[in-house]
Every structure is written in structure tokens, then in C-alpha cells.
Design a protein around this motif. Structure first.
Motif, PDB file in Angstrom:
ATOM      1  N   VAL A 173      12.940  -6.855  -6.110  1.00  0.00           N
ATOM      2  CA  VAL A 173      11.615  -6.922  -6.718  1.00  0.00           C
ATOM      3  C   VAL A 173      11.378  -5.549  -7.340  1.00  0.00           C
ATOM      4  CG1 VAL A 173       9.150  -7.080  -6.208  1.00  0.00           C
ATOM      5  CG2 VAL A 173      10.755  -8.537  -4.979  1.00  0.00           C
ATOM      6  N   LEU A 175       9.500  -2.547  -7.844  1.00  0.00           N
ATOM      7  CA  LEU A 175       8.369  -1.853  -7.225  1.00  0.00           C
ATOM      8  C   LEU A 175       8.275  -0.442  -7.793  1.00  0.00           C
ATOM      9  CD1 LEU A 175       8.188  -2.471  -3.353  1.00  0.00           C
ATOM     10  CD2 LEU A 175       6.789  -3.462  -5.160  1.00  0.00           C
ATOM     11  N   GLY A 178       4.816   4.330  -6.113  1.00  0.00           N
ATOM     12  CA  GLY A 178       3.651   4.352  -5.220  1.00  0.00           C
ATOM     13  C   GLY A 178       3.278   2.995  -4.656  1.00  0.00           C
ATOM     14  N   GLU A 179       4.069   1.975  -4.984  1.00  0.00           N
ATOM     15  CA  GLU A 179       3.703   0.619  -4.591  1.00  0.00           C
ATOM     16  C   GLU A 179       4.247   0.232  -3.223  1.00  0.00           C
ATOM     17  OE1 GLU A 179       3.018  -2.997  -7.594  1.00  0.00           O
ATOM     18  OE2 GLU A 179       4.865  -1.903  -7.954  1.00  0.00           O
ATOM     19  N   ARG A 180       3.460  -0.541  -2.481  1.00  0.00           N
ATOM     20  CA  ARG A 180       3.919  -1.134  -1.225  1.00  0.00           C
ATOM     21  C   ARG A 180       3.834  -2.641  -1.381  1.00  0.00           C
ATOM     22  NH1 ARG A 180       1.920   1.879   3.770  1.00  0.00           N
ATOM     23  NH2 ARG A 180       1.969   4.044   3.112  1.00  0.00           N
ATOM     24  N   ALA A 181       4.653  -3.350  -0.619  1.00  0.00           N
ATOM     25  CA  ALA A 181       4.600  -4.808  -0.728  1.00  0.00           C
ATOM     26  C   ALA A 181       4.965  -5.459   0.591  1.00  0.00           C
ATOM     27  CB  ALA A 181       5.538  -5.286  -1.826  1.00  0.00           C
ATOM     28  N   ALA A 182       4.401  -6.639   0.808  1.00  0.00           N
ATOM     29  CA  ALA A 182       4.747  -7.447   1.973  1.00  0.00           C
ATOM     30  C   ALA A 182       4.793  -8.902   1.535  1.00  0.00           C
ATOM     31  CB  ALA A 182       3.710  -7.258   3.083  1.00  0.00           C
ATOM     32  N   TRP A 183       5.705  -9.663   2.149  1.00  0.00           N
ATOM     33  CA  TRP A 183       5.832 -11.087   1.828  1.00  0.00           C
ATOM     34  C   TRP A 183       5.739 -11.862   3.126  1.00  0.00           C
ATOM     35  CZ3 TRP A 183       9.437 -14.637   3.535  1.00  0.00           C
ATOM     36  CH2 TRP A 183       9.520 -15.853   2.818  1.00  0.00           C
ATOM     37  N   GLY A 239       8.459  -6.907   5.378  1.00  0.00           N
ATOM     38  CA  GLY A 239       7.593  -5.751   5.152  1.00  0.00           C
ATOM     39  C   GLY A 239       8.207  -4.522   5.783  1.00  0.00           C
ATOM     40  N   GLU A 240       7.345  -3.568   6.130  1.00  0.00           N
ATOM     41  CA  GLU A 240       7.825  -2.318   6.732  1.00  0.00           C
ATOM     42  C   GLU A 240       8.630  -2.567   8.009  1.00  0.00           C
ATOM     43  OE1 GLU A 240       5.894   1.236   5.740  1.00  0.00           O
ATOM     44  OE2 GLU A 240       6.721   0.036   4.107  1.00  0.00           O
TER      45      GLU A 240
ATOM     46  N   MET B   1       3.606 -15.881   0.447  1.00  0.00           N
ATOM     47  CA  MET B   1       2.827 -15.063  -0.467  1.00  0.00           C
ATOM     48  C   MET B   1       3.399 -13.653  -0.538  1.00  0.00           C
ATOM     49  SD  MET B   1      -0.508 -14.196   1.764  1.00  0.00           S
ATOM     50  CE  MET B   1      -0.462 -12.760   2.808  1.00  0.00           C
ATOM     51  N   LEU B   2       3.259 -13.044  -1.709  1.00  0.00           N
ATOM     52  CA  LEU B   2       3.738 -11.676  -1.910  1.00  0.00           C
ATOM     53  C   LEU B   2       2.534 -10.806  -2.241  1.00  0.00           C
ATOM     54  CD1 LEU B   2       6.218  -9.772  -2.237  1.00  0.00           C
ATOM     55  CD2 LEU B   2       6.218 -10.383  -4.647  1.00  0.00           C
ATOM     56  N   ILE B   3       2.325  -9.777  -1.434  1.00  0.00           N
ATOM     57  CA  ILE B   3       1.183  -8.880  -1.642  1.00  0.00           C
ATOM     58  C   ILE B   3       1.723  -7.522  -2.076  1.00  0.00           C
ATOM     59  CG2 ILE B   3      -0.830  -7.795  -0.555  1.00  0.00           C
ATOM     60  CD1 ILE B   3      -1.002 -10.795  -0.537  1.00  0.00           C
ATOM     61  N   ARG B   4       1.235  -7.045  -3.222  1.00  0.00           N
ATOM     62  CA  ARG B   4       1.647  -5.713  -3.670  1.00  0.00           C
ATOM     63  C   ARG B   4       0.423  -4.834  -3.810  1.00  0.00           C
ATOM     64  NH1 ARG B   4       6.130  -6.907  -8.200  1.00  0.00           N
ATOM     65  NH2 ARG B   4       5.892  -4.687  -8.461  1.00  0.00           N
ATOM     66  N   ILE B   5       0.525  -3.629  -3.315  1.00  0.00           N
ATOM     67  CA  ILE B   5      -0.582  -2.690  -3.478  1.00  0.00           C
ATOM     68  C   ILE B   5      -0.036  -1.381  -4.023  1.00  0.00           C
ATOM     69  CG2 ILE B   5      -2.109  -3.653  -1.713  1.00  0.00           C
ATOM     70  CD1 ILE B   5      -1.012  -1.549   0.215  1.00  0.00           C
ATOM     71  N   ASP B   6      -0.893  -0.708  -4.791  1.00  0.00           N
ATOM     72  CA  ASP B   6      -0.483   0.542  -5.430  1.00  0.00           C
ATOM     73  C   ASP B   6      -1.321   1.676  -4.857  1.00  0.00           C
ATOM     74  OD1 ASP B   6       0.303   2.601  -6.991  1.00  0.00           O
ATOM     75  OD2 ASP B   6      -0.107   1.614  -8.922  1.00  0.00           O
ATOM     76  N   THR B   8      -1.350   4.695  -5.699  1.00  0.00           N
ATOM     77  CA  THR B   8      -1.807   5.676  -6.690  1.00  0.00           C
ATOM     78  C   THR B   8      -2.991   5.145  -7.499  1.00  0.00           C
ATOM     79  OG1 THR B   8      -0.234   4.812  -8.311  1.00  0.00           O
ATOM     80  CG2 THR B   8       0.513   6.634  -6.928  1.00  0.00           C
ATOM     81  N   SER B  44       0.666  -4.451   9.420  1.00  0.00           N
ATOM     82  CA  SER B  44       1.902  -3.823   9.875  1.00  0.00           C
ATOM     83  C   SER B  44       2.988  -3.933   8.804  1.00  0.00           C
ATOM     84  CB  SER B  44       2.300  -4.491  11.194  1.00  0.00           C
ATOM     85  OG  SER B  44       3.652  -4.354  11.431  1.00  0.00           O
ATOM     86  N   GLY B  45       3.042  -5.073   8.103  1.00  0.00           N
ATOM     87  CA  GLY B  45       4.044  -5.257   7.047  1.00  0.00           C
ATOM     88  C   GLY B  45       3.813  -4.331   5.864  1.00  0.00           C
ATOM     89  N   LEU B  46       2.521  -4.085   5.552  1.00  0.00           N
ATOM     90  CA  LEU B  46       2.198  -3.243   4.400  1.00  0.00           C
ATOM     91  C   LEU B  46       2.115  -1.773   4.784  1.00  0.00           C
ATOM     92  CD1 LEU B  46      -0.631  -5.289   2.618  1.00  0.00           C
ATOM     93  CD2 LEU B  46       1.602  -4.711   1.663  1.00  0.00           C
TER      94      LEU B  46
END
Lengths: 335, 115
Positions: A173, A175, A178-183, A239-240, B1-6, B8, B44-46
Motif C-alpha cells: 500500500v 503510505l 507521516g501516514e499510519r494505517a490499520a486494516w 496494524g502496529e 476496512m482500511l484506515i489511514r491517518i496522516d 502531519t 492499538s493497530g494505529l
């Protein structure tokens, strides 16, 4: 590719001890208690009940201790390969839980049913509360099995770090830095599994009606419901924490940390053909997996080459994110 | 579902999470009846605080996209159309406030159009 965990031997020792010691201790206790009751028991003793509460099978007093002993000694023999073999902590937990649970069930059911015959002169009149005895034994066995499984460390302790970089052609994917992501996605079981569940429950009710052993089948129904609740529905997350597969109540839990991911990809799985059934499985080719339906799945290869499969919709995005996060984890670790 | 956060971005993380879930509903990757992961698992995943995720879930509940229940967790109730309406509304509200409109003026404009 080195093994980084020192807790695997501990997990193995505990599983080994439980699988051998619990059945042997239960067998010895059962034999001793039966021996102390000798003077108060009819000879032969009723050991099998047909429908309702009429005994239809008898064993001589001299042979009685051997009956339980044989079954209980056979248990560790059957469970030992599972407890010792395989890297999956889940196998060891299962072996320990199964051996302890079965031992407690067999020991209790013998003791409770014989206890009801103390003071009788003719075992044919042994009505006893066989229904209550069996139900109580099943529930005690579930508790003992759960405790034994809990005592054996799970599979997260078995992580082996993957050192090679993720292959560049593996899906990813995009990314930004600065981006984080979880599925996250819930698995759906096949309709066949639910149909089977309905069939077994109907069978239990029919057997309870025919035999009159309501408590016994209620206890077995609870056992089945708990077993199925932890095998039909799973939440798969990337995820993490890496790849995490968890049952309905959080157990069982299978985790592949990011450091342990060598590569993830999408595969197509046929549970019956490749794994011989549904649920948590060891495949014919050595893969382990949570397979609840036919179709797309995430397959992750671990640091030591072991492969883990989980059937889930939208597997492509999950696998791609797992590669991306593992990549990032490795870059961060090497800096 | 896919969650993306930035991290910055100037948009707060909770708003980004809510927007990502709204997008997934809009793209029909999530639909009515689907269960969201627990706030603790997603956090926890993010690698974010659990309250951040809870705040996002509460925003989605206020928009009637998600049903929050004490025991059963968060369940999607809104469909793709509702998510699309909310997205369009958000774009309009952003544009209106950028243009210096008051809430009354913005609402009047909508009412006038819908007559």
C-alpha cells in the motif's frame, strides 16, 4: 534467521508435564478411591447405562480400576506428539487442555457413577443420578481443560525474527512517511458450518428426548457452543501489532508480529481439500491456518519459513498493508 | 476496512479516523450490520490513544452512521448513500464557512434550493 525466543522450551515443558502428569495423577487417585470403596460395592459393578437410567453393562470389581487406568494412560500417549511437535504454541495449549479435560472427565464420571452404587448388593438396581454425574463431569472437564490451556504459554512467545527485506515484488500500500494505517475485517464462516451446527444441536435435543439425559446433553451443548463460538467467527487485523487473528471472545488469539513477517500474500484456500476441515488447522503441506470458508486468504510467511493462513475477504488490502508495515518496521529497526 | 491517518495533517486524528470510516462506508467496504473493531484494537493497530478512536466512533454515531452499544461494540447502520450525503454536506459546510457565511445563511441557501 535466528530464533529470538527463550520461552519456547518453557511452553513445551509445561505442556509436556500437564499432558503426562494430570492423566496419571487422576488415574492413580481414581484407582485408590475405588480401592477404598471395595467393601461397599456390589460385584460386578454397573459401568454402562442404556437409555434412561437402567444399567446394561457390568464390570467385575477386580477389573474396575483397570478400566479407567487404561483410558487415562492412553491419553498422554495420544497427546504427546501434539504437545512436543510443531512450533505453534496453540498446539501445545490444545494438547494440554484436551489431556487434562479428558482425564478429569473420565476420572469423575467413573467415580460419581460408582459412588452411587455404594451400599448396593445388586448393581442391576443401580439407578443412580447418571444424568447429573455426566453433566457435572463434562463441566468440570471444561474448567480443567481451560485452566490447563491457560497455564501453557501461547504462540506470541514463539516469534522468530525475519531478517531478510520484504521482496520488492510483494504487494504494498502506498503510505506517505507521516501516514499510519490499520486494516481490519471479520471473517465469515461458510453456510455449511452453520448448517452443521444446527444439525448437531437438533441431534442433541433429539438424543436428550430419547434418552431422558437432559443435563448431560445440556452440558455437551454448552461445550459445543463454546467450542464453536471460538472457531466460527474471527476478527483479522493488520496494524502496529502485525497480523492478529482473534476469536469471538478474544480467544484463541494468533499473532504474527511485524518483526516476524517475511512476506504476506493473497492466496486461494480450500479448507476441506487443503486442511481437511474448518477452524484452526494444520494443513497437509505444514501450513497452519484459521480457515473458515473457501476462497481468498492472507498467507504470511514467518521468519523461520513457517506459513500461516487466514481466510478473509478483502485479503489483498490486508496483505499489502502487512508488507508495507513490516517493511517500515525493518527500516526503523535498522536505523 | 482500511484506515489511514496522516500525522502531519492539520486535521485532528479523530476526525481523520471518522472520515476514513465514512469513506469505507461510501465505497461499500463497510455496510449496514458490519461490526467495527473495538476501539482498543483499532487504537492499538494505529498506534493512537483509545480515546481518539472512541471520539471518532462517537462522531459517527452522532451522524447516525454507526450504532454504539455498551456490550456489543460499534455496528454500522448507515449505508453508502447516507455516507455520500454526509460527505457532500461536509464539503458544503466547509465552503460556506470559508466564504464567511453564518449557519443561518448557509441553511437559507439550502432551503431555497430544496423548494
Amino acid at each position: 534467521m535466528t530464533r529470538t525466543s527463550a520461552s519456547t522450551p518453557r511452553s513445551m515443558t509445561r505442556a509436556w508435564l500437564i499432558v503426562v502428569l494430570v492423566p496419571v495423577l487422576v488415574a492413580a487417585t481414581t484407582a485408590l478411591v475405588l480401592r477404598s470403596w471395595r467393601g461397599q460395592l456390589p460385584d460386578p459393578v454397573a459401568t454402562h447405562w442404556g437409555s434412561g437410567s437402567t444399567p446394561d453393562g457390568f464390570t467385575s470389581l477386580a477389573d474396575l480400576p483397570w478400566l479407567g487406568l487404561l483410558a487415562l494412560i492412553a491419553l498422554p500417549a495420544g497427546c504427546l506428539p501434539l504437545a512436543l511437535g510443531g512450533r505453534q504454541g496453540f498446539n501445545r495449549r490444545f494438547a494440554a487442555g484436551f489431556a487434562a479435560g479428558m482425564a478429569v472427565f473420565l476420572g469423575l464420571v467413573v467415580l460419581l457413577s460408582v459412588n452411587a452404587q455404594r451400599g448396593l448388593t445388586d448393581a442391576a438396581s443401580a439407578a443412580g443420578d447418571i444424568d447429573g454425574s455426566v453433566a457435572l463431569s463434562v463441566l468440570a472437564a471444561v474448567a480443567a481443560g481451560a485452566l490447563a490451556a491457560w497455564l501453557v504459554p501461547g504462540s506470541t512467545a514463539d516469534a522468530a525474527a525475519a531478517l531478510e527485506p520484504i521482496p520488492p515484488d510483494a504487494p504494498r500500500v502506498a503510505l506517505a512517511p507521516g501516514e499510519r494505517a490499520a486494516w481490519s475485517k471479520r471473517t465469515r464462516s461458510s453456510r455449511i458450518a452453520y448448517a452443521l451446527l444446527g444439525g448437531v444441536l437438533a441431534l442433541f435435543i433429539a438424543m436428550a428426548i430419547v434418552s431422558g439425559l437432559w443435563l448431560t446433553f445440556a452440558a455437551m451443548g454448552i461445550l459445543l457452543a463454546v467450542a464453536l463460538a471460538t472457531t466460527l467467527v474471527f476478527r483479522v487485523s493488520v496494524g502496529e501489532d502485525g497480523l492478529v487473528v482473534r476469536g469471538l471472545f478474544g480467544v484463541p488469539r494468533f499473532q504474527t508480529p511485524l518483526s516476524d513477517v517475511a512476506v504476506a500474500q493473497t492466496v486461494s484456500v480450500d479448507p476441506m481439500g487443503e486442511f481437511g476441515g474448518w477452524g484452526f488447522r494444520i494443513g497437509l503441506d505444514g501450513r497452519s491456518g484459521v480457515v473458515v470458508r473457501k476462497g481468498e486468504a492472507i498467507e504470511v510467511t514467518r521468519g523461520d519459513g513457517q506459513r500461516f493462513v487466514v481466510t478473509v475477504d478483502d485479503a489483498a488490502r490486508g496483505a499489502a498493508l502487512l508488507n508495507t508495515l513490516a517493511d517500515r518496521h525493518r527500516t526503523a529497526a535498522s536505523r | 476496512m482500511l484506515i489511514r491517518i496522516d500525522e502531519t495533517s492539520s486535521t485532528p486524528i479523530y476526525a481523520q479516523i471518522a472520515a476514513a470510516i465514512r469513506r469505507e462506508i461510501g465505497a461499500q467496504n463497510l455496510g449496514p450490520g458490519d461490526r467495527l473493531p473495538t476501539a482498543r484494537d483499532l487504537a492499538s493497530g494505529l498506534g493512537v490513544n483509545v480515546h481518539t478512536v472512541l471520539r471518532a466512533y462517537q462522531d459517527l454515531r452522532d451522524e447516525d452512521l454507526v450504532d454504539l452499544r455498551r456490550r456489543r461494540g460499534a455496528i454500522v447502520v448507515g449505508d453508502a448513500r447516507r455516507a455520500a450525503h454526509l460527505d457532500a454536506l461536509k464539503a458544503y459546510v466547509d465552503a460556506a464557512s470559508r466564504a464567511g457565511m453564518s449557519a443561518e445563511e448557509a441553511a437559507e441557501l439550502v432551503k431555497g434550493r430544496m423548494k
